[in-house]
Each structure stands twice: as C-alpha cells, then as structure tokens.
Design a protein around this motif. Structure first.
Motif, PDB file in Angstrom:
ATOM      1  N   LEU A 185       0.831  -1.206   0.000  1.00  0.00           N
ATOM      2  CA  LEU A 185       0.000   0.000   0.000  1.00  0.00           C
ATOM      3  C   LEU A 185       0.866   1.257   0.000  1.00  0.00           C
ATOM      4  O   LEU A 185       0.595   2.219  -0.741  1.00  0.00           O
ATOM      5  CB  LEU A 185      -0.938  -0.004   1.208  1.00  0.00           C
ATOM      6  N   ALA A 186       1.927   1.251   0.791  1.00  0.00           N
ATOM      7  CA  ALA A 186       2.827   2.408   0.844  1.00  0.00           C
ATOM      8  C   ALA A 186       3.493   2.644  -0.513  1.00  0.00           C
ATOM      9  O   ALA A 186       3.682   3.789  -0.927  1.00  0.00           O
ATOM     10  CB  ALA A 186       3.884   2.204   1.926  1.00  0.00           C
ATOM     11  N   ARG A 187       3.829   1.572  -1.226  1.00  0.00           N
ATOM     12  CA  ARG A 187       4.431   1.726  -2.562  1.00  0.00           C
ATOM     13  C   ARG A 187       3.420   2.332  -3.526  1.00  0.00           C
ATOM     14  O   ARG A 187       3.738   3.227  -4.302  1.00  0.00           O
ATOM     15  CB  ARG A 187       4.932   0.389  -3.104  1.00  0.00           C
ATOM     16  N   ARG A 188       2.173   1.879  -3.458  1.00  0.00           N
ATOM     17  CA  ARG A 188       1.140   2.452  -4.346  1.00  0.00           C
ATOM     18  C   ARG A 188       0.906   3.927  -4.044  1.00  0.00           C
ATOM     19  O   ARG A 188       0.759   4.736  -4.960  1.00  0.00           O
ATOM     20  CB  ARG A 188      -0.156   1.663  -4.211  1.00  0.00           C
ATOM     21  N   ILE A 189       0.879   4.277  -2.769  1.00  0.00           N
ATOM     22  CA  ILE A 189       0.686   5.683  -2.397  1.00  0.00           C
ATOM     23  C   ILE A 189       1.858   6.513  -2.915  1.00  0.00           C
ATOM     24  O   ILE A 189       1.659   7.576  -3.499  1.00  0.00           O
ATOM     25  CB  ILE A 189       0.517   5.821  -0.869  1.00  0.00           C
TER      26      ILE A 189
END
Length: 187
Positions: free
Chosen positions: A129-133
């Motif tokens: 999720l952090a990579r997508r954000i």
C-alpha cells in the motif's frame, strides 16, 4: 488607441495580466514544493514499512520455521533487505523483490507460529500500500513537472521529477486454512 486614456488602460491591463501570471507562478511553485515534500514523506513511509517487513521476516526465520535450510535462506534475504536502504535505488528494489520471492517460495501455511505469519502478511500488505501511495504521489508530481508552463517559467527550480518505485510486493503468502481431507470427513 485614441489618446492618453487608452494607453493608461492598456498599461493597467498589462500590469493586471502580469500580476495574475505572477500569482499563478507563485501558487504553482508552492504546489510543486508541497508535492515534492509529499513524495519524500511517502518514500520514508515506504522504507519504514519495508524495514518492518524485513524485521518480521527475520523473526520468522529465527524462530518460526521448521526447515533449517529455509530459515537460513529467509534470514539472508531479510538481512539483505534490511541493509538495502544504503545501497543504490535499483539494487534496493531488486533486493526487496528477492525477499518477496523468498517469502512466496516458503510453505508458510505449515508454520506453527501463525501470529508471526499473519504479522508478516500484514507488514507486506502495508508495504504494498505504501508503494502504491508513493507512486500515485510521484505520478502526480511528474505530471505537473511535465507541463509546458512549468518548464517555461522554471517553476520546479532544480528539483528532479521523482522516480516511480517498482518491485515485487505480493503478499499472498498468508496462512491459508488447512484443506479438509476426505478421511477426516468420512469419520
């Protein structure tokens, strides 16, 4: 222009246009600056999540795996992933992909220490999720960098457009419920 009044009106119009362009430039440069700060914050959050994922993988390798060979391989991959923050960007993401591949190769549903496996799955999900954000914020910033007016007025200054981060961040290695065997159903 029919006299001094026409020239004054034209001057006022030009000054108003210059003021509007100046306000737009100031606003856009501030927006770019804020977006770069968001990219940095998103990258820091991603690195924190990756460190947590590697730490939980290390804990699992030390005490949660029955197979000693898998433990050694997972421990090496997790240690390399934890230490990859100081290396080059391409190497860092390759190392993270290798940790993911190692986690996917393990037979984690057979592990007795399910809370640790669940924590690892949660850490991996948060890292994905952090990579997508990060990539969403970076894409928006890159889009603004590419605008013609931003380039004409050099509103980005010397800031380089942020890079997208790409590595294998799958997390479907979470423990699955055991398959009911036909022998258990027959009794």
């Amino acid at each position: 222009m029919g006299g001094p009044g026409g020239w004054v009106a034209l001057g006022i119009l030009l000054m108003a246009a210059a003021a509007l362009i100046g306000v737009w430039c100031f606003w856009t440069a501030g927006r770019l600056d804020r977006m770069h700060l968001r990219v940095e914050a998103a990258r820091a959050a991603l690195l924190t999540q990756l460190q947590h994922r590697a730490s939980v993988a290390t804990e699992l390798a030390i005490g949660g795996l029955e197979d000693p060979a898998s433990s050694v391989l997972l421990l090496a991959a997790a240690r390399t992933a934890r230490e990859s923050g100081s290396g080059g960007a391409a190497d860092q993401w390759l190392v993270q992909s290798e940790l993911t591949a190692m986690l996917m190769a393990l037979d984690l549903p057979a592990v007795e220490e399910e809370p640790l496996v669940s924590e690892l799955a949660d850490a991996a999900r948060k890292a994905a999720l952090a990579r997508r954000i990060h990539n969403d914020v970076a894409a928006t910033t890159r889009s603004l960098h590419r605008r013609r007016r931003v380039r004409w007025f050099h509103l980005a200054g010397h800031a380089v457009a942020p890079e997208m981060i790409d590595f294998d961040d799958r997390y479907d290695f979470a423990p699955r419920p055991p398959d009911p065997s036909p022998a258990a159903e027959a009794s």
